[in-house]
Design a protein around this motif. Structure first.
Motif, PDB file in Angstrom:
ATOM      1  N   ALA A 228      69.272 -33.472   5.214  1.00 34.93           N
ATOM      2  CA  ALA A 228      68.688 -32.461   6.104  1.00 34.93           C
ATOM      3  C   ALA A 228      67.378 -31.936   5.525  1.00 34.93           C
ATOM      4  CB  ALA A 228      69.674 -31.328   6.330  1.00 34.93           C
ATOM      5  N   GLY A 229      67.377 -31.636   4.222  1.00 36.70           N
ATOM      6  CA  GLY A 229      66.164 -31.133   3.590  1.00 36.70           C
ATOM      7  C   GLY A 229      65.035 -32.147   3.619  1.00 36.70           C
TER       8      GLY A 229
ATOM      9  N   TYR B 219      65.174 -30.333   8.276  1.00 32.63           N
ATOM     10  CA  TYR B 219      66.126 -29.409   8.895  1.00 32.63           C
ATOM     11  C   TYR B 219      66.577 -28.385   7.855  1.00 32.63           C
ATOM     12  CZ  TYR B 219      66.220 -32.436  12.939  1.00 32.63           C
ATOM     13  OH  TYR B 219      65.843 -33.149  14.044  1.00 32.63           O
ATOM     14  N   ALA B 220      66.847 -27.176   8.333  1.00 35.96           N
ATOM     15  CA  ALA B 220      67.175 -26.090   7.413  1.00 35.96           C
ATOM     16  C   ALA B 220      68.512 -26.295   6.720  1.00 35.96           C
ATOM     17  CB  ALA B 220      67.176 -24.750   8.170  1.00 35.96           C
ATOM     18  N   ASP B 221      69.454 -26.964   7.409  1.00 35.70           N
ATOM     19  CA  ASP B 221      70.775 -27.141   6.825  1.00 35.70           C
ATOM     20  C   ASP B 221      71.461 -28.348   7.458  1.00 35.70           C
ATOM     21  OD1 ASP B 221      71.692 -26.263   9.373  1.00 35.70           O
ATOM     22  OD2 ASP B 221      71.683 -24.178   8.679  1.00 35.70           O
ATOM     23  N   ALA B 222      72.655 -28.677   6.944  1.00 41.20           N
ATOM     24  CA  ALA B 222      73.394 -29.831   7.453  1.00 41.20           C
ATOM     25  C   ALA B 222      73.793 -29.649   8.911  1.00 41.20           C
ATOM     26  CB  ALA B 222      74.641 -30.060   6.591  1.00 41.20           C
TER      27      ALA B 222
ATOM     28  N   SER C  80      73.421 -32.229   3.308  1.00 39.41           N
ATOM     29  CA  SER C  80      72.475 -31.149   3.022  1.00 39.41           C
ATOM     30  C   SER C  80      71.183 -31.700   2.417  1.00 39.41           C
ATOM     31  CB  SER C  80      73.106 -30.131   2.078  1.00 39.41           C
ATOM     32  OG  SER C  80      73.517 -30.755   0.867  1.00 39.41           O
TER      33      SER C  80
ATOM     34  N   GLU D  47      79.315 -35.019   0.844  1.00 37.93           N
ATOM     35  CA  GLU D  47      79.622 -33.769   1.522  1.00 37.93           C
ATOM     36  C   GLU D  47      80.346 -34.099   2.811  1.00 37.93           C
ATOM     37  OE1 GLU D  47      76.806 -30.930   4.017  1.00 37.93           O
ATOM     38  OE2 GLU D  47      76.344 -30.978   1.882  1.00 37.93           O
TER      39      GLU D  47
END
Length: 393
Positions: free
Chosen positions: A348-349, A353-356, A345, A391
């Motif tokens: 991604a940020g 990207y909005a999310d994983a 996550s 994660e």
């Protein structure tokens, strides 16, 4: 001919050709044929920023106006000040052309030597001077010539026998006569002071050969090499030392040369070549922090042009803003997966990207593998260390 004899005008400068004549009685050892040559990128056509800074400073002190070279590719202050960047060889050749218009080639060579104290050439200087023996340092200098020069045209060959060690400096660039003579004569002259600095005693060569024609006055060359035994119009530039001077142990810090080699490998791996406008654009794109995604407006402002002009220039180079941004995301993703234990996550940020989930889909598209497989492969290449909670991927 030597300086101890009356020089006769040569018909033309000797050119270096492939298949150099071997010196009889010497066993030639090409560094490229030795085990342990570097696998680091070489970036042909580019030169280290440290050397470009040196050239620019020396040119200004010789009386060349900075306005004559300030707009060349790679001469922006932010590029010259950062040793990650590599400027075009053509930019550096132009600066040398300006210097040879200001003074005779042998005077330019001497001037450049005076402007090149230990450290002026960056890491390469210490590879030469911090080895257990001068010969070991010269081998490292040959192996990592790309840390300072254009490895596409420059090379250092070493010939050894029981009595003598001869260094052949090869510069195969297409240069005008005076520029070729100035650059090659200067480059060869660096080894005597570096060897003397590393051994802490004055080391004098027993012979020098130059591909240049004999100038009317020789005093500058005598100062450069510390000897009058200089031959002109030779097939290649060489400098010969007594083997005993280069193989005797010298003061050094144990293990330092190994550390310097690793640093040289890393320096080349991290280098950013600047050969044209697109390279400069990509350098600007990569100057943003990992936690930031560059915008078209931000980069166009940094490139001192409008967003429309920037997009048009990208089209001229057969690419688009979207393609370049995607390439940057991919590059950053790979680096973060390879070198950190950040959760997906967070990565991604950082790469936009909005999310994983979006990151997972992107990695699958780029590599045809899931993130877990990519990260596992990178873990196999990383040294063992403290583990971190990740994660799930």
């Amino acid at each position: 001919m030597t300086l101890d004899r009356i020089p006769q005008p040569a018909q033309g400068p000797a050119r270096h050709k492939k298949g150099l004549t071997r010196q009889k009685g010497l066993q030639r050892h090409r560094e490229s044929e030795r085990p342990g040559t570097t696998d680091a990128p070489q970036f042909p056509g580019t030169i280290a920023a440290a050397f470009t800074r040196l050239n620019a400073t020396a040119a200004t002190r010789l009386g060349v106006s900075p306005e004559k070279y300030a707009n060349l590719v790679g001469m922006a202050p932010e590029h010259l000040a950062d040793d990650r960047y590599r400027t075009p060889a053509s930019t550096n050749v132009r600066i040398w052309e300006l210097m040879t218009l200001q003074a005779p080639w042998h005077e330019v060579s001497l001037h450049m030597a005076h402007e090149s104290p230990l450290g002026a050439l960056g890491l390469w200087d210490y590879l030469v001077t911090q080895a257990p023996t001068p010969l070991t340092g010269l081998r490292d200098a040959a192996r990592f010539v790309a840390t300072v020069a254009d490895a596409g045209t420059e090379a250092l060959h070493i010939d050894e026998d029981e009595q003598h060690i001869t260094l052949s400096h090869i510069n195969a660039a297409d240069l005008s006569d005076d520029v070729a003579s100035a650059i090659r004569t200067y480059s060869l002259s660096l080894f005597r002071p570096r060897i003397s600095e590393s051994t802490r005693r004055d080391i004098t060569p027993i012979k020098v050969t130059l591909a240049a024609r004999a100038p009317r006055t020789h005093q500058n060359l005598v100062q450069l090499y510390g000897t009058r035994a200089i031959d002109f119009s030779s097939p290649v530039n060489t400098i010969t030392f007594r083997a005993a001077d280069l193989t005797a142990p010298q003061p050094h810090v144990p293990g330092l040369s190994t550390l310097l080699r690793r640093h040289a490998e890393q320096q080349l791996a991290d280098a950013i070549p600047l050969q044209n406008w697109l390279d400069i654009f990509r350098a600007a794109l990569r100057t943003t922090q990992d936690a930031e995604i560059p915008t078209l407006k931000t980069v166009s402002r940094q490139m001192s042009c409008s967003t429309r002009t920037l997009q048009r220039r990208l089209e001229e180079h057969r690419t688009t803003w979207s393609q370049e941004l995607q390439a940057l995301r991919r590059e950053r993703t790979h680096r973060l997966l390879s070198t950190t234990d950040l959760p997906l996550s967070s990565i991604a940020g950082r790469v936009g990207y909005a999310d994983a989930g979006g990151l997972r889909r992107a990695v699958q598209r780029w590599t045809a593998q899931p993130v877990a497989a990519v990260r596992a492969r990178n873990d196999d290449c990383r040294p063992a260390g403290p583990t971190s909670t990740r994660e799930s991927s």
